[in-house]
Design a protein around this motif. Structure first.
Motif, mmCIF file in Angstrom:
data_model
loop_
_atom_site.group_PDB
_atom_site.id
_atom_site.type_symbol
_atom_site.label_atom_id
_atom_site.label_comp_id
_atom_site.label_asym_id
_atom_site.label_seq_id
_atom_site.Cartn_x
_atom_site.Cartn_y
_atom_site.Cartn_z
ATOM 1 N N VAL A 196 0.865 -1.179 0.000
ATOM 2 C CA VAL A 196 0.000 0.000 0.000
ATOM 3 C C VAL A 196 0.904 1.232 0.000
ATOM 4 O O VAL A 196 1.607 1.495 0.963
ATOM 5 C CB VAL A 196 -0.930 0.013 1.230
ATOM 6 N N SER A 205 -0.166 4.437 -0.835
ATOM 7 C CA SER A 205 -0.862 5.666 -0.457
ATOM 8 C C SER A 205 -2.229 5.292 0.103
ATOM 9 O O SER A 205 -2.901 4.395 -0.421
ATOM 10 C CB SER A 205 -1.014 6.606 -1.651
ATOM 11 N N LEU A 206 -2.611 5.985 1.162
ATOM 12 C CA LEU A 206 -3.857 5.670 1.851
ATOM 13 C C LEU A 206 -4.639 6.946 2.099
ATOM 14 O O LEU A 206 -4.114 7.915 2.648
ATOM 15 C CB LEU A 206 -3.550 4.964 3.180
ATOM 16 N N THR A 249 -9.626 6.300 -1.051
ATOM 17 C CA THR A 249 -8.726 5.724 -2.055
ATOM 18 C C THR A 249 -7.570 4.999 -1.384
ATOM 19 O O THR A 249 -7.122 5.377 -0.296
ATOM 20 C CB THR A 249 -8.157 6.810 -2.989
ATOM 21 N N VAL A 250 -7.093 3.965 -2.052
ATOM 22 C CA VAL A 250 -5.893 3.241 -1.645
ATOM 23 C C VAL A 250 -5.089 2.947 -2.913
ATOM 24 O O VAL A 250 -5.641 2.438 -3.895
ATOM 25 C CB VAL A 250 -6.225 1.923 -0.924
ATOM 26 N N THR A 251 -3.807 3.283 -2.907
ATOM 27 C CA THR A 251 -2.940 3.000 -4.045
ATOM 28 C C THR A 251 -2.087 1.782 -3.734
ATOM 29 O O THR A 251 -1.425 1.730 -2.694
ATOM 30 C CB THR A 251 -2.052 4.208 -4.377
ATOM 31 N N LEU A 252 -2.115 0.819 -4.647
ATOM 32 C CA LEU A 252 -1.376 -0.433 -4.489
ATOM 33 C C LEU A 252 -0.251 -0.500 -5.510
ATOM 34 O O LEU A 252 -0.364 0.021 -6.626
ATOM 35 C CB LEU A 252 -2.319 -1.628 -4.699
ATOM 36 N N THR A 268 -4.699 2.506 -8.324
ATOM 37 C CA THR A 268 -5.385 3.242 -7.271
ATOM 38 C C THR A 268 -6.849 2.813 -7.229
ATOM 39 O O THR A 268 -7.571 2.959 -8.221
ATOM 40 C CB THR A 268 -5.283 4.757 -7.496
ATOM 41 N N GLN A 310 -12.119 -1.199 6.774
ATOM 42 C CA GLN A 310 -11.023 -2.116 6.446
ATOM 43 C C GLN A 310 -11.348 -2.880 5.173
ATOM 44 O O GLN A 310 -12.429 -3.456 5.040
ATOM 45 C CB GLN A 310 -10.754 -3.098 7.590
ATOM 46 N N ALA A 369 -5.891 -2.922 4.477
ATOM 47 C CA ALA A 369 -5.678 -1.559 4.986
ATOM 48 C C ALA A 369 -7.024 -0.966 5.372
ATOM 49 O O ALA A 369 -8.066 -1.335 4.818
ATOM 50 C CB ALA A 369 -4.997 -0.688 3.938
ATOM 51 N N THR A 380 -9.097 2.481 5.486
ATOM 52 C CA THR A 380 -9.101 3.834 4.955
ATOM 53 C C THR A 380 -9.176 4.851 6.102
ATOM 54 O O THR A 380 -9.640 4.547 7.205
ATOM 55 C CB THR A 380 -10.306 4.034 4.025
ATOM 56 N N LYS A 381 -8.711 6.038 5.817
ATOM 57 C CA LYS A 381 -8.657 7.072 6.845
ATOM 58 C C LYS A 381 -10.059 7.574 7.187
ATOM 59 O O LYS A 381 -10.990 7.485 6.391
ATOM 60 C CB LYS A 381 -7.790 8.241 6.381
#
Length: 524
Positions: free
Chosen positions: A140, A142-143, A147-150, A256, A265, A288, A290-291
């Motif tokens: 991961v 970017s979180l 969005t989450v970038t893998l 992303t 989660q 992950a 997310t925020k």
């Protein structure tokens, strides 16, 4: 005789077992059998049966009826070669197997389930399953809130074996999947092929005619056994009733995921699929959360600290920098990882800067006592943006390494040989660590085409150890002499190589120079 057997989405009705047979006609034959459970654990074993003698009871020389041969084989125990219990993808492999009739027996104790089987006597040449890189983890990078970038390392099946592959990303809220087969079983839970088969019609414990690659009659007589897979292509979205999403993205190794829920989660899996064989291999998945929804829309920047920022497509992000002490100037360092974005900087409401930023940029802003700076980042229409940003009133202590104005790598054509290439690059007055990496690429590799597909903020820690050439320190107080050369040896004749130089600052942050493709001489 070569044996190649592939069975897709087979239905297994518990709690009794099912047997499948295949023949190996010659001794010392390589053999590989791979079993993939799709949605429930399996118990399976592989055994070697002795063939019945083809003689009748009356001594006429006529072979025994087929029903008698089947009953004789089924009643015999055979020699067990391998057994396994669980839901992992497991395989039996032998470089030298005896001739005979092999029996694969499978049992599901929990529930009716599906599975895949692949058996072959030519495992070296078949290679139906794509290979994984030395580090098969999904990272991961970017979180955000939605969005989450893998990112993951590419499969060597495409780069070394030159076979067509594509990656499929799977997102769900329950757990990681061990196979794409398990994902497809979950997605197709309501499909017709999941219906219970008709006893006596859909199964035969001794089926030589149809245990193999699908024939013309297989679709008619055993239609429940196979389910046509969708053609492999770019960005194929599956939107089933169940809470799971599969997205196939071609050969990119960064993606992303968007439209996620905040503070939730998610589990992320990546599968690499061979476009020729339609077989797949699973990377090591990740998860992950997310925020949470931001309580304030403005991100506070700390003096001299690097901040990672994600801006969604067409979105905007506001940053605030308020130096605690009096200052004469502010240095703003921006490293755009993916696509270009727009930046605006205002000091106490007055516009100081408005530009599009791509790659690495450094700005000097005039300071003012007790001034506050508002930075607005705006994403573009093509896709999401990621960047690293640093604001400081003490540029000599910044975490990023200093860079020359020209970050190109120069290759000396006259110094090329069949096994080496000589390159040079500029440095600065600050003593930094430089690491150079090489990777063999295709002759038609175009850096401009692939630049947007790669996260430029990924450092040397994401590279293979075998690609590392060397690391060294250098600098010069005289900028006219701040240049270094290096000869990369051990290359192959007539091959193209992608060269990357990373400069690593005192704070551990790295910046990559512009990549350079060099080609060795074919004849020397």
């Amino acid at each position: 005789m070569t044996v190649s057997v592939r069975m897709n989405y087979l239905r297994l009705i518990g709690p009794f077992s099912h047997r499948y047979f295949f023949m190996v006609e010659e001794d010392n034959t390589p053999l590989s059998v791979t079993v993939t459970p799709c949605d429930a654990p399996l118990e399976w074993k592989l055994s070697l049966q002795e063939l019945p003698e083809e003689t009748s009871g009356e001594g006429s020389g006529d072979p025994e009826p087929l029903e008698q041969q089947k009953q004789q084989i089924i009643n015999e125990e055979g020699t067990e070669l391998f057994s396994y219990k669980g839901n992992d993808v497991e395989y039996f492999i032998s470089s030298s197997s005896p001739s005979g009739l092999y029996q694969l027996e499978l049992l599901s104790t929990e529930k009716d389930t599906h599975f895949k089987v692949y058996a072959t006597t030519t495992p070296e040449s078949d290679q139906p399953y794509p290979e994984l890189p030395y580090d098969p983890r999904v990272d991961v990078t970017s979180l955000g809130r939605t969005t989450v970038t893998l990112a993951w390392k590419p499969s060597p099946t495409a780069s070394l074996l030159k076979q067509p592959i594509q990656y499929c990303v799977v997102i769900n809220k329950e757990h990681n999947f061990k196979s794409l087969c398990a994902v497809e079983a979950k997605l197709s839970a309501d499909d017709a092929f999941m219906m219970a088969p008709k006893p006596g019609l859909d199964f035969s414990p001794f089926d030589f005619a149809h245990f193999g690659f699908p024939s013309d009659n297989l679709g008619k007589e055993r239609s429940f056994l196979t389910k046509p897979s969708p053609k492999l292509g770019r960005h194929v979205y599956s939107r089933p009733k169940v809470d799971i999403q599969k997205i196939c993205i071609g050969n990119k190794n960064i993606f992303t995921v968007s439209d996620l829920k905040p503070d939730t989660q998610y589990y992320f899996d990546v599968f690499v699929a061979n476009s020729n064989s339609n077989m797949s291999t699973a990377y090591v998945g990740t998860f992950a959360r997310t925020k949470e929804e931001a309580k304030q829309k403005t991100v506070e920047l700390k003096d001299g600290k690097v901040t990672d920022v994600f801006v969604k497509r067409k979105g905007a992000k506001f940053l605030r920098f308020a130096p605690v002490s009096s200052h004469q100037k502010v240095t703003l360092f921006i490293h755009s990882c993916l696509d270009a974005l727009q930046i605006q900087v205002r000091r106490d409401g007055k516009l100081l800067l408005s530009q599009n930023v791509e790659g690495i940029r450094q700005f000097q802003l005039r300071g003012k006592p007790k001034a506050k700076y508002l930075i607005r980042l705006k994403g573009n229409k093509k896709g999401a943006s990621m960047l690293k940003i640093l604001a400081t009133t003490r540029p000599s202590k910044q975490a990023f390494p200093s860079l020359p104005e020209d970050t190109r790598i120069k290759a000396f054509d006259k110094l090329r040989t069949c096994s080496s290439a000589t390159v040079a690059w500029l440095g600065t007055q600050e003593r930094n660590k430089f690491c150079i990496y090489k990777k063999e690429v295709d002759e038609n590799y175009n850096e401009d085409q692939k630049r947007r597909e790669q996260n430029q903020c990924l450092g040397p820690d994401t590279r293979k150890k075998s690609e590392k050439v060397l690391c060294k320190y250098f600098h010069s107080q005289n900028l006219q002499k701040a240049v270094t050369t290096e000869t990369i040896k051990g290359l192959q004749p007539g091959k193209s190589y992608l060269l990357d130089v990373y400069v690593i600052g005192h704070g551990g942050h790295s910046v990559k120079y512009q990549s350079k493709v060099v080609k060795t001489r074919k004849f020397c």
